[in-house]
Design a protein around this motif. Structure first.
Motif, PDB file in Angstrom:
ATOM      1  N   ALA A  44       0.716  -1.219  -0.063  1.00  0.00           N
ATOM      2  CA  ALA A  44      -0.065   0.072  -0.090  1.00  0.00           C
ATOM      3  C   ALA A  44       0.731   1.211  -0.092  1.00  0.00           C
ATOM      4  CB  ALA A  44      -1.172   0.125   1.233  1.00  0.00           C
ATOM      5  N   LEU A  45       2.184   1.192   0.740  1.00  0.00           N
ATOM      6  CA  LEU A  45       2.736   2.252   0.855  1.00  0.00           C
ATOM      7  C   LEU A  45       3.599   2.493  -0.581  1.00  0.00           C
ATOM      8  CD1 LEU A  45       4.852   1.790   3.771  1.00  0.00           C
ATOM      9  CD2 LEU A  45       3.468   3.684   3.623  1.00  0.00           C
ATOM     10  N   ALA A  46       4.043   1.469  -1.344  1.00  0.00           N
ATOM     11  CA  ALA A  46       4.446   1.694  -2.615  1.00  0.00           C
ATOM     12  C   ALA A  46       3.167   2.238  -3.829  1.00  0.00           C
ATOM     13  CB  ALA A  46       4.824   0.378  -3.360  1.00  0.00           C
ATOM     14  N   GLU A  47       2.324   1.837  -3.592  1.00  0.00           N
ATOM     15  CA  GLU A  47       1.002   2.403  -4.466  1.00  0.00           C
ATOM     16  C   GLU A  47       0.950   3.642  -4.187  1.00  0.00           C
ATOM     17  OE1 GLU A  47      -3.853   1.443  -5.197  1.00  0.00           O
ATOM     18  OE2 GLU A  47      -2.150  -0.267  -4.778  1.00  0.00           O
ATOM     19  N   ALA A  48       1.018   4.081  -2.853  1.00  0.00           N
ATOM     20  CA  ALA A  48       0.639   5.621  -2.615  1.00  0.00           C
ATOM     21  C   ALA A  48       1.732   6.387  -2.806  1.00  0.00           C
ATOM     22  CB  ALA A  48       0.048   5.593  -1.081  1.00  0.00           C
ATOM     23  N   GLY A  49       3.074   5.837  -3.082  1.00  0.00           N
ATOM     24  CA  GLY A  49       4.212   6.693  -3.299  1.00  0.00           C
ATOM     25  C   GLY A  49       4.683   7.369  -2.074  1.00  0.00           C
ATOM     26  N   ILE A  50       4.639   6.472  -0.845  1.00  0.00           N
ATOM     27  CA  ILE A  50       4.884   7.072   0.337  1.00  0.00           C
ATOM     28  C   ILE A  50       5.992   6.068   0.958  1.00  0.00           C
ATOM     29  CG2 ILE A  50       4.303   7.356   2.783  1.00  0.00           C
ATOM     30  CD1 ILE A  50       1.820   8.356   1.810  1.00  0.00           C
ATOM     31  N   ASP A  51       7.117   6.696   1.583  1.00  0.00           N
ATOM     32  CA  ASP A  51       8.269   5.701   2.216  1.00  0.00           C
ATOM     33  C   ASP A  51       8.068   4.963   3.484  1.00  0.00           C
ATOM     34  OD1 ASP A  51       9.703   5.939  -0.219  1.00  0.00           O
ATOM     35  OD2 ASP A  51      10.788   7.727   0.529  1.00  0.00           O
ATOM     36  N   ASP A  52       7.369   5.964   4.255  1.00  0.00           N
ATOM     37  CA  ASP A  52       7.343   5.748   5.538  1.00  0.00           C
ATOM     38  C   ASP A  52       5.896   6.426   6.139  1.00  0.00           C
ATOM     39  OD1 ASP A  52       9.526   4.675   8.094  1.00  0.00           O
ATOM     40  OD2 ASP A  52       7.716   5.971   8.715  1.00  0.00           O
ATOM     41  N   ILE A  53       5.463   5.522   7.126  1.00  0.00           N
ATOM     42  CA  ILE A  53       4.035   6.162   7.805  1.00  0.00           C
ATOM     43  C   ILE A  53       4.045   5.583   9.298  1.00  0.00           C
ATOM     44  CG2 ILE A  53       2.573   4.368   7.273  1.00  0.00           C
ATOM     45  CD1 ILE A  53       0.393   6.670   6.805  1.00  0.00           C
ATOM     46  N   ALA A  54       3.721   6.768  10.160  1.00  0.00           N
ATOM     47  CA  ALA A  54       3.667   6.345  11.473  1.00  0.00           C
ATOM     48  C   ALA A  54       2.266   6.213  11.968  1.00  0.00           C
ATOM     49  CB  ALA A  54       4.278   7.315  12.417  1.00  0.00           C
ATOM     50  N   PHE A  55       1.823   5.698  12.993  1.00  0.00           N
ATOM     51  CA  PHE A  55       0.489   5.058  13.562  1.00  0.00           C
ATOM     52  C   PHE A  55       0.433   5.090  14.860  1.00  0.00           C
ATOM     53  CE2 PHE A  55       2.552   1.028  13.353  1.00  0.00           C
ATOM     54  CZ  PHE A  55       1.843   0.556  14.269  1.00  0.00           C
TER      55      PHE A  55
ATOM     56  N   ALA B 151       8.696  17.420   7.070  1.00  0.00           N
ATOM     57  CA  ALA B 151       9.252  16.539   8.415  1.00  0.00           C
ATOM     58  C   ALA B 151       9.867  15.391   7.970  1.00  0.00           C
ATOM     59  CB  ALA B 151       7.919  16.380   9.123  1.00  0.00           C
ATOM     60  N   GLU B 152      11.123  15.192   8.318  1.00  0.00           N
ATOM     61  CA  GLU B 152      11.963  13.961   8.041  1.00  0.00           C
ATOM     62  C   GLU B 152      11.359  12.756   8.871  1.00  0.00           C
ATOM     63  OE1 GLU B 152      16.107  15.972   6.949  1.00  0.00           O
ATOM     64  OE2 GLU B 152      16.085  15.067   8.787  1.00  0.00           O
ATOM     65  N   PRO B 153      11.617  11.496   8.706  1.00  0.00           N
ATOM     66  CA  PRO B 153      11.094  10.446   9.215  1.00  0.00           C
ATOM     67  C   PRO B 153      11.883  10.376  10.611  1.00  0.00           C
ATOM     68  CG  PRO B 153      12.327   9.737   7.684  1.00  0.00           C
ATOM     69  CD  PRO B 153      12.207  10.911   7.453  1.00  0.00           C
ATOM     70  N   GLY B 154      11.016   9.914  11.683  1.00  0.00           N
ATOM     71  CA  GLY B 154      11.622   9.726  12.973  1.00  0.00           C
ATOM     72  C   GLY B 154      12.525   8.311  12.910  1.00  0.00           C
ATOM     73  N   VAL B 155      13.381   8.250  13.994  1.00  0.00           N
ATOM     74  CA  VAL B 155      14.396   6.976  13.834  1.00  0.00           C
ATOM     75  C   VAL B 155      14.053   6.200  14.856  1.00  0.00           C
ATOM     76  CG1 VAL B 155      16.883   6.441  14.365  1.00  0.00           C
ATOM     77  CG2 VAL B 155      16.331   8.683  13.064  1.00  0.00           C
ATOM     78  N   GLY B 156      13.394   4.978  14.611  1.00  0.00           N
ATOM     79  CA  GLY B 156      13.204   4.026  15.626  1.00  0.00           C
ATOM     80  C   GLY B 156      11.737   4.175  16.170  1.00  0.00           C
ATOM     81  N   ASP B 157      10.778   5.234  16.120  1.00  0.00           N
ATOM     82  CA  ASP B 157       9.776   5.291  16.771  1.00  0.00           C
ATOM     83  C   ASP B 157       8.573   6.118  16.085  1.00  0.00           C
ATOM     84  OD1 ASP B 157      10.207   8.144  17.161  1.00  0.00           O
ATOM     85  OD2 ASP B 157      11.268   7.718  19.113  1.00  0.00           O
ATOM     86  N   ALA B 158       7.490   6.434  16.592  1.00  0.00           N
ATOM     87  CA  ALA B 158       6.422   7.102  15.789  1.00  0.00           C
ATOM     88  C   ALA B 158       6.509   8.643  15.869  1.00  0.00           C
ATOM     89  CB  ALA B 158       5.150   6.591  16.216  1.00  0.00           C
ATOM     90  N   HIS B 159       7.504   9.153  16.667  1.00  0.00           N
ATOM     91  CA  HIS B 159       7.497  10.664  16.543  1.00  0.00           C
ATOM     92  C   HIS B 159       8.424  11.057  15.290  1.00  0.00           C
ATOM     93  CE1 HIS B 159       7.673   9.249  20.836  1.00  0.00           C
ATOM     94  NE2 HIS B 159       6.519  10.081  20.927  1.00  0.00           N
ATOM     95  N   PRO B 160       8.007  12.247  14.924  1.00  0.00           N
ATOM     96  CA  PRO B 160       8.365  12.941  13.714  1.00  0.00           C
ATOM     97  C   PRO B 160      10.120  13.109  14.030  1.00  0.00           C
ATOM     98  CG  PRO B 160       7.093  14.365  14.910  1.00  0.00           C
ATOM     99  CD  PRO B 160       7.013  13.067  15.495  1.00  0.00           C
ATOM    100  N   GLY B 161      10.848  13.187  12.926  1.00  0.00           N
ATOM    101  CA  GLY B 161      12.069  13.839  12.877  1.00  0.00           C
ATOM    102  C   GLY B 161      12.191  15.095  12.743  1.00  0.00           C
TER     103      GLY B 161
ATOM    104  N   LEU C 179      20.131  12.772   7.699  1.00  0.00           N
ATOM    105  CA  LEU C 179      19.120  13.399   8.227  1.00  0.00           C
ATOM    106  C   LEU C 179      19.619  14.623   9.166  1.00  0.00           C
ATOM    107  CD1 LEU C 179      17.002  10.501   9.589  1.00  0.00           C
ATOM    108  CD2 LEU C 179      16.481  11.533   7.777  1.00  0.00           C
ATOM    109  N   TRP C 180      18.680  15.663   8.927  1.00  0.00           N
ATOM    110  CA  TRP C 180      19.123  16.943   9.828  1.00  0.00           C
ATOM    111  C   TRP C 180      19.412  16.731  11.184  1.00  0.00           C
ATOM    112  CZ3 TRP C 180      19.909  22.077   9.695  1.00  0.00           C
ATOM    113  CH2 TRP C 180      19.806  22.747   8.535  1.00  0.00           C
ATOM    114  N   GLN C 181      18.801  15.754  11.717  1.00  0.00           N
ATOM    115  CA  GLN C 181      19.072  15.669  13.437  1.00  0.00           C
ATOM    116  C   GLN C 181      20.541  14.938  13.596  1.00  0.00           C
ATOM    117  OE1 GLN C 181      15.901  12.262  13.391  1.00  0.00           O
ATOM    118  NE2 GLN C 181      17.306  11.960  15.329  1.00  0.00           N
ATOM    119  N   PHE C 182      21.070  14.311  12.421  1.00  0.00           N
ATOM    120  CA  PHE C 182      22.504  14.074  12.575  1.00  0.00           C
ATOM    121  C   PHE C 182      23.469  15.028  11.920  1.00  0.00           C
ATOM    122  CE2 PHE C 182      20.027   9.976  12.535  1.00  0.00           C
ATOM    123  CZ  PHE C 182      19.971   9.683  13.701  1.00  0.00           C
ATOM    124  N   ALA C 183      22.984  15.445  10.660  1.00  0.00           N
ATOM    125  CA  ALA C 183      23.805  16.457  10.037  1.00  0.00           C
ATOM    126  C   ALA C 183      24.194  17.619  10.747  1.00  0.00           C
ATOM    127  CB  ALA C 183      23.445  16.615   8.689  1.00  0.00           C
TER     128      ALA C 183
END
Length: 460
Positions: free
Chosen positions: A74-85, A106-116, A233-237
């Motif tokens: 479903a992600l591939a069909e929607a053109g989305i790389d990652d989704i939190a829930f 908003a960059e993806p979070g790392v390892g959890d559902a919180h935004p990056g 990712l910004w949080q590291f860079a």
């Protein structure tokens, strides 16, 4: 027609897996959270221990893998790389699923559902990614360069190789936008390094790699390792810095228009010809660009001739320079105070775990290069002191400190990106609301929330 990603049925198998895992906690409805991406996922599941003497197998968690596979499609069909829930589950059956569709800001979070990190200016990148090479007008090729010896050695080592034509070399240069150095031209005039040219001759392909000392890229696979090629990712860079000591052989850059990548060491690190060397380097030296590092590269040979004849140097080391650090970590095991970290060259200040009194930022006010501040919850005596740091590009704070700035209308206007520092088991939805409030200050697109309801039936 709605995307399958936003249909309860797509998520139902995963919700069943999560509910079964949390069955003992569902006397009353309870929340779970996670994220699923095309290249990985993070779910609050208890991993089953495999039998003694056997490693974990996919079959041990087959229900999880099958459920995630539906969401991948479903992600591939929607053109989305990652989704939190987040999901509220109950033993009786009713379930509420909240999908947090990522914002392009908003960059993806790392390892959890919180935004990056939240990118507050479209297209903005951290300062190290904007840094270009310093000119080194006195740099010259190394004395080890010997084009005739290089060609003769390569032809002896890889007989039968298919050479690149001058037209193919010209096309590669046009594609790169830079002229190939002479040593690279010699290399590709001996072999164009296409695996198809060896057909079923695996030994021939091996000889080619052995001859150069790396997995050689085909001529059309050459690329320039500029800063954009090393995305982080910004949080590291934002926590890194470019440092080139006066006696460095290689500039401590993220990337350079003069780094031409031609091979791999077999472990993901790239070999490149360096046309923009450090103050003590040579034009055309060979460097290793590590895949686990964000900045810099290590010198492994003075020239391509040197690499082919003598192999790469031993354990490559990179000079970090003397003097106070431009990236300062203040915590219980590092630098013990903000005053001790302060100096005119400071670029990044990170306040970590601390068991003493909170810090004042007064010692770093007015520092000309300070661009990043990251503060562990409770380490700031007065968050409003941040308004005195006029050059900040990146600011990472706990929700409580962000609340102080937002309520006072004091979020620095200089920020290019922002991070929300979350520790402990905090529900994602208030964090998403806070992120959207910060994004709204710059009229950036929000993280959207979609609520789906369904019934999983009674827990068996």
């Amino acid at each position: 027609m709605p995307s399958p990603l936003y249909e309860f049925a797509t998520w139902e198998p995963l919700l069943r897996v999560l509910r079964a895992d949390k069955a003992h906690d569902l006397a009353t409805p309870g929340d779970v959270a996670g994220h699923v991406g095309l290249y990985g996922w993070s779910l609050p599941l208890t991993r089953r221990t495999p039998p003694p003497g056997r490693a974990a197998q996919v079959e041990d968690s087959q229900d999880e893998y099958d459920a995630v596979a539906r969401i991948h499609s479903a992600l591939a069909e929607a053109g989305i790389d990652d989704i939190a829930f987040t999901a509220t589950l109950s033993a009786s059956g009713p379930a509420v699923l909240r999908l947090l569709t990522p914002s392009p800001a908003a960059e993806p979070g790392v390892g959890d559902a919180h935004p990056g990190a939240l990118v507050l200016v479209e297209g903005a990148v951290p300062e190290p990614w904007r840094r270009l090479p310093d000119p080194v007008p006195d740099a010259v090729p190394a004395p080890t360069v010997d084009l005739l010896l290089l060609e003769r050695t390569l032809r002896e080592r890889i007989p039968g190789a298919v050479a690149a034509t001058e037209e193919e070399i010209a096309a590669a240069e046009a594609g790169l936008g830079v002229a190939l150095p002479d040593e690279l031209k010699v290399l590709y005039r001996v072999t164009r390094a296409r695996w198809q040219d060896w057909e079923d001759d695996e030994e021939g392909a091996e000889r080619e790699s052995d001859a150069v000392g790396c997995e050689l890229f085909p001529l059309e696979g050459l690329y320039v390792a500029d800063a954009a090629s090393r995305h982080t990712l910004w949080q590291f860079a934002a926590m890194d810095a470019v440092v080139t000591p006066p006696d460095a052989e290689v500039q401590g850059l993220v990337g350079s228009p003069g780094w031409i990548v031609f091979g791999d060491n077999g472990g993901g690190d790239r070999l490149a010809v360096d046309l923009t060397p450090g103050p003590r380097g040579h034009t055309g030296q060979i460097i290793l660009i590590g895949h686990e590092e964000h900045t810099g590269a290590a010198l492994i040979a003075d020239s391509l001739t040197d690499l082919v004849l003598n192999g790469p140097r031993g354990e490559p080391r990179r000079r970090r320079g003397d003097g106070p650090p431009v990236v300062a970590h203040v915590n219980i095991t590092g630098i013990t105070g903000v005053e001790a970290a302060a100096h005119p060259g400071l670029e990044v200040l990170s306040l970590g775990v601390w068991d003493g009194e909170p810090f004042s930022l007064a010692p770093v006010v007015g520092l000309p290069r300070l661009r990043t501040l990251s503060a562990y919850p409770g380490t700031l005596a007065d968050p409003l002191e941040i308004t005195r740091l006029t050059g900040l590009e990146y600011l990472a704070l706990a929700p409580e400190e962000w609340r102080v700035l937002l309520d006072a209308g004091a979020v620095p206007g200089s920020l290019l990106a922002a991070g929300i520092v979350v520790h402990g088991d905090r529900h994602p939805l208030p964090i998403v609301d806070l992120a959207n409030e910060i994004l709204a200050l710059r009229h950036r697109p929000p993280i959207t929330r979609t609520v789906l309801e369904g019934d999983l039936g009674p827990l068996a």
